[in-house]
Design a protein around this motif. Structure first.
Motif, PDB file in Angstrom:
ATOM      1  N   GLU A  83      49.932  12.360  38.303  1.00  0.00           N
ATOM      2  CA  GLU A  83      49.213  12.605  37.048  1.00  0.00           C
ATOM      3  C   GLU A  83      49.774  11.744  35.926  1.00  0.00           C
ATOM      4  N   TYR A  84      48.869  11.207  35.114  1.00  0.00           N
ATOM      5  CA  TYR A  84      49.221  10.533  33.861  1.00  0.00           C
ATOM      6  C   TYR A  84      48.651  11.362  32.710  1.00  0.00           C
ATOM      7  N   PHE A  85      49.480  11.611  31.698  1.00  0.00           N
ATOM      8  CA  PHE A  85      49.059  12.467  30.586  1.00  0.00           C
ATOM      9  C   PHE A  85      49.589  11.875  29.282  1.00  0.00           C
ATOM     10  N   LYS A  86      48.711  11.675  28.310  1.00  0.00           N
ATOM     11  CA  LYS A  86      49.101  11.184  26.984  1.00  0.00           C
ATOM     12  C   LYS A  86      48.810  12.251  25.942  1.00  0.00           C
ATOM     13  N   ASP A  87      49.830  12.577  25.160  1.00  0.00           N
ATOM     14  CA  ASP A  87      49.693  13.587  24.105  1.00  0.00           C
ATOM     15  C   ASP A  87      49.141  12.923  22.845  1.00  0.00           C
ATOM     16  N   GLU A  88      47.978  13.406  22.403  1.00  0.00           N
ATOM     17  CA  GLU A  88      47.340  12.865  21.202  1.00  0.00           C
ATOM     18  C   GLU A  88      47.233  13.903  20.100  1.00  0.00           C
ATOM     19  N   GLY A  89      48.090  14.949  20.195  1.00  0.00           N
ATOM     20  CA  GLY A  89      48.105  15.962  19.146  1.00  0.00           C
ATOM     21  C   GLY A  89      48.214  17.387  19.649  1.00  0.00           C
ATOM     22  N   VAL A  90      48.192  17.614  20.965  1.00  0.00           N
ATOM     23  CA  VAL A  90      48.226  18.972  21.495  1.00  0.00           C
ATOM     24  C   VAL A  90      49.629  19.568  21.449  1.00  0.00           C
ATOM     25  N   GLY A  91      50.670  18.738  21.413  1.00  0.00           N
ATOM     26  CA  GLY A  91      52.035  19.234  21.305  1.00  0.00           C
ATOM     27  C   GLY A  91      52.720  19.528  22.621  1.00  0.00           C
ATOM     28  N   ALA A  92      52.221  18.971  23.719  1.00  0.00           N
ATOM     29  CA  ALA A  92      52.874  19.173  25.013  1.00  0.00           C
ATOM     30  C   ALA A  92      54.176  18.396  25.089  1.00  0.00           C
ATOM     31  N   ILE A  93      54.156  17.150  24.614  1.00  0.00           N
ATOM     32  CA  ILE A  93      55.340  16.293  24.500  1.00  0.00           C
ATOM     33  C   ILE A  93      55.266  15.662  23.111  1.00  0.00           C
ATOM     34  N   ALA A  94      56.026  14.604  22.867  1.00  0.00           N
ATOM     35  CA  ALA A  94      55.983  13.952  21.563  1.00  0.00           C
ATOM     36  C   ALA A  94      54.636  13.261  21.347  1.00  0.00           C
ATOM     37  N   LEU A  95      54.207  13.207  20.093  1.00  0.00           N
ATOM     38  CA  LEU A  95      52.909  12.632  19.745  1.00  0.00           C
ATOM     39  C   LEU A  95      52.828  11.170  20.153  1.00  0.00           C
TER      40      LEU A  95
END
Length: 359
Positions: free
Chosen positions: A276-288
């Motif tokens: 899996e690849y995941f980018k945080d764009e504001g949800v707060g799972a990892i750093a923005l």
């Protein structure tokens, strides 16, 4: 025996025969009616697991070190509980209902949007009407149609869950129509805000839709200044090899994609990997604006209704974000050097051994 007596006896026998035939017919009709009446079904599952951090974190987070990746459910260390799940259902020819109850940590996390003590064990609760062979209407609370993974561990290959699942919707309350269009399917829904399962707290509504064809499903929810578009698909490439795909975009929240590959070596044993690849764009799972890659290798070994799942997982951040185990931290001392400048890692690896029983 005179003629009158014979006549009376014949009439009496006639009455008895008519009564017996009538009772026999009524009994047969009652049995047919009883056999055609819908029966209550009971199903569900129970799961528990052992989990240990191998590197990049700690098995004792009392000092503030990283215990697990920021995904749902399988996020404790040592021996831990999943949930007990009991599903009651009644499926009639034209209508039915489902009451899906959950107990335990996994269940509590799954219904986080519940507002009352009694509704905090309700994972799903809905009734449906088969309007025709092609159209079914459902009203109530049902698990989301977005994403590849689900709440119940019996329907997931990997025991731990993905970032996309963890930060997407879990459940919806609303009215939906499932429509069969030949080889295709269409679902249209009017929904409360995501995970507002007890009632609508804001008066706002979301629109949901799903279009399915050939093992692929295009899903979306639309609301006031928000949307999520999601693609899920799965195919049997051979008798032994399965490929699953999930890609999603949630406005101002995240973007992600995942592949699921599984190989069955026998009826009882298989191996599978999730990438899996995941980018945080504001949800707060990892750093923005940072990203994470999750690689999870799982085995499924079945013993009757019991599935044993040993699993190795590696989470790799694009930045130093996992707090490694730093013995000697003193959280009561603001000048503690480890507290001021902790040792950070880009990756966290863990091992999980889960047992899932389905009934």
């Amino acid at each position: 025996m005179n003629q009158n007596t014979n006549l009376i006896m014949k009439k009496f026998l006639s009455i008895v025969m008519v009564t017996i035939l009538s009772l026999s017919y009524n009994n047969t009709f009652a049995q047919e009616e009883e056999s055609s009446a819908p029966a209550l079904s009971i199903s569900g599952s129970a799961d528990a697991y052992y989990r240990a951090v191998l590197s990049g974190g700690t098995n004792d987070a009392s000092d503030g070190s990283s215990l697990a990746p920021s995904t749902s459910f399988a996020n404790q260390t040592g021996f831990a509980l999943g949930m007990a799940n009991v599903i009651l259902g009644l499926e009639g020819e034209k209508s039915g209902f489902v009451a899906d109850l959950v107990f335990g940590p996994r269940g509590t996390d799954a219904v986080f949007g519940s507002t009352t003590a009694s509704s905090s064990i309700v994972n799903q609760l809905y009734a449906y009407w088969n309007v025709s062979e092609a159209v079914t209407l459902t009203i109530g609370n049902f698990n989301t149609f977005l994403g590849y993974e689900v709440i119940s561990p019996t329907a997931n290959y990997n025991y731990s869950t993905s970032y996309m699942f963890s930060y997407g919707p879990f459940s919806h309350s609303g009215l939906k129509a499932d429509i069969t269009l030949g080889e295709a399917s269409l679902m249209l829904a009017v929904l409360n805000p995501t995970d507002a399962t007890d009632y609508n707290p804001t008066g706002d509504y979301f629109f949901g839709a799903q279009l399915g064809f050939g093992g692929a499903y295009l899903n979306t929810i639309l609301g006031d200044d928000f949307y999520q578009v999601d693609l899920t698909a799965g195919w049997d490439l051979t008798d032994a090899i399965y490929l699953g795909v999930n890609a999603t975009k949630a406005k101002d929240n995240f973007t992600g994609a995942a592949l699921y590959v599984q190989n069955s070596f026998s009826d009882d044993f298989s191996l599978g990997i999730r990438g899996e690849y995941f980018k945080d764009e504001g949800v707060g799972a990892i750093a923005l604006d940072e990203n994470v890659i999750d690689l999870t290798l799982s085995a499924n070994y079945s013993v009757g209704a019991l599935t044993i799942i040993p699993e190795f997982r590696m989470d790799m951040l694009s930045y130093d974000g996992f707090v490694e185990d730093n013995d000697g931290w003193d959280l009561t001392d603001p000048d503690d050097p480890f507290l001021i400048n902790p040792t950070l890692s880009k990756s966290l690896s863990s091992f999980t051994l889960a047992a899932v029983y389905a009934f």
